[in-house]
Design an enzyme around this catalytic site. Structure first.
Site, short mmCIF file in Angstrom:
data_model
loop_
_atom_site.label_atom_id
_atom_site.label_comp_id
_atom_site.label_asym_id
_atom_site.label_seq_id
_atom_site.Cartn_x
_atom_site.Cartn_y
_atom_site.Cartn_z
CB THR A 325 -0.43 -0.06 1.00
OG1 THR A 325 -0.01 0.39 2.59
CG2 THR A 325 -1.49 -1.52 1.00
CB CYS A 326 0.18 4.19 -1.56
SG CYS A 326 -0.34 3.33 -3.32
CG ASP A 327 -0.24 4.09 5.28
OD1 ASP A 327 1.17 3.83 6.20
OD2 ASP A 327 -1.29 3.52 6.34
#
Ligand SMILES: *Cc1c(COP(=O)(O)O)cnc(C)c1O
Length: 401
Positions: A325-327
């Protein structure tokens, strides 16, 4: 479900772009038989550790008849899967509607509580329309105990303090057929003395309240085996629990119960992940904090890993992982030990994910899809294979953090 000999065969056959869950029914079955044969009382499965209906059927077939459920959705799911199982609703904070449905529609007689308010709620919810109170309840008072010997604390949220336990036990006695005391020493308890200490607190509560107690439920916390977390033999836990249970001032026919979650299912599954990118000693893989690796990210749990390529050379080096994920929080510190020349496109098996792995998956950011296949090989570690070196003879490293 597709079946393969092992993780490498899965990679050769599928070259998967998404994570693949590897299921080992034989390992879950072996763990269940160990508990049903060796635990000196009744071992019920704590469903939250892995609520897969397939797993629950495997445990049932291996002799596990009782299931610890914590929500009405778990009650319905286990009841649908196993119509004849005994369900015990062991979350100390329930809704009245959940208790009513559990009691009247699913035949659930066993409940835990840690306040007088919860007792009143259970009594009201199990009273029938003519105003007749239930006469067949097993009520277990949850006592707060220390989590100091466990890797994950369960000491802060639930449980009545010893100083407040006597009036609650006395009041509960008035409303039940069988009175019990339960506790949870925290997950992954690295020494059986965690249970000995908790049972000493149970003794003090019983003496203070001067009530007849019919059930002692030592909860979950039984360990599995991970890098740096190599616990003593489970037989040692069982033996000490039995000895201290027998010495309690309880009715001669009192029952001993336990609620293992992790220990019954940790060996059930692992996953195959693909390395999408390498940046120094950081590997970007396709599962992570919002997938099956929640504990690896959020409590820095170190799961065992193995590279699935044959052309990599040792020595092993330390890596950390980023999930898909982009986290930034989708990060798993490890260290995870893998061949130093591992690179993008390579596959890794991450082991011992049957407990609190699959159960925690989300579909955040569009990730989380994974196929499940069955494999016939052994889990990366096992507490049940009978070939472990005696951990008491080695240094028992207890801490992760
Ligand atoms: C989580 C939980 C368990 C299972 O704990 P493990 O550490 O996985 O054995 C058992 N009982 C209760 C009440 C729980 O909340």
């Amino acid at each position: 479900m597709l079946q393969y000999p092992d993780a490498k065969a899965v990679v050769r056959a599928l070259e998967p772009d998404e994570p693949v869950t590897l299921l080992r029914p034989h390992a879950a079955s072996r763990a269940a038989r160990f508990f049903t044969q060796k635990f000196p009382g009744k071992a019920m499965y704590a469903v939250k550790a892995n609520p897969s209906p397939d797993l629950i059927r495997i445990l049932w077939d291996a002799g596990v008849t009782h299931y610890d459920v914590a929500s009405i959705a778990e009650v319905r799911m286990v009841r649908d899967t196993l119509p004849e199982a005994t369900l015990c609703f062991m979350h100390p904070v329930k809704t009245k509607r959940a208790v009513r449905e559990a009691y009247f529609e699913h035949g659930v007689k066993t409940y835990s509580l840690d306040t007088l308010d919860e007792l009143a709620k259970i009594v009201e919810a199990t009273t029938d329309e003519s105003g007749k109170a239930a006469s067949d309840l097993n009520l277990l008072v949850r006592l707060r105990v220390s989590s100091e010997h466990s890797e994950l604390s369960l000491a802060a949220k639930f449980g009545v303090d010893l100083v407040d336990a006597a009036p609650l036990l006395q009041a509960t006695r008035q409303h039940c057929d069988a009175l019990g005391i339960c506790f949870h020493v925290g997950s992954q308890a690295m020494t059986p003395f965690a249970y000995v200490q908790a049972l000493e607190r149970v003794r003090a509560a019983i003496v203070e309240a001067a009530v007849t107690v019919d059930i002692i439920d030592v909860g979950g916390g039984f360990p599995s085996i991970y890098p740096d977390l190599d616990p003593p033999a489970l037989e040692d836990y069982f033996q000490l629990i039995h000895q201290h249970f027998e010495a309690l001032p309880i009715s001669y026919s009192a029952e001993l119960w336990a609620e293992p979650g992790r220990a019954l299912c940790a060996e059930y599954s692992s996953i195959i992940v693909k390395v999408e990118k390498r940046r120094g000693d950081e590997l970007y893989i396709n599962d992570g904090a919002y997938g099956a690796l929640f504990d690896a990210a959020h409590v820095a749990w170190r799961f065992p890993v193995a590279a699935l390529e044959d052309d990599l050379r040792n020595p092993l080096a330390e890596f950390s992982f980023y999930g898909p994920t982009c986290d930034d929080a989708d990060f798993m510190k490890g260290p995870f030990m893998l061949p130093e020349d591992i690179q993008a496109g390579d596959y890794i098996e991450i082991g011992m994910l049957g407990a609190y792995g699959a159960a925690m998956k989300t579909s955040f950011n569009g990730f989380g899809a994974s196929e499940a296949v069955q494999v016939a090989d052994e889990p990366m570690h096992s507490l049940y294979r009978g070939d472990r070196p005696d951990p008491r003879s080695s240094d028992n490293v207890v801490s992760l953090r």
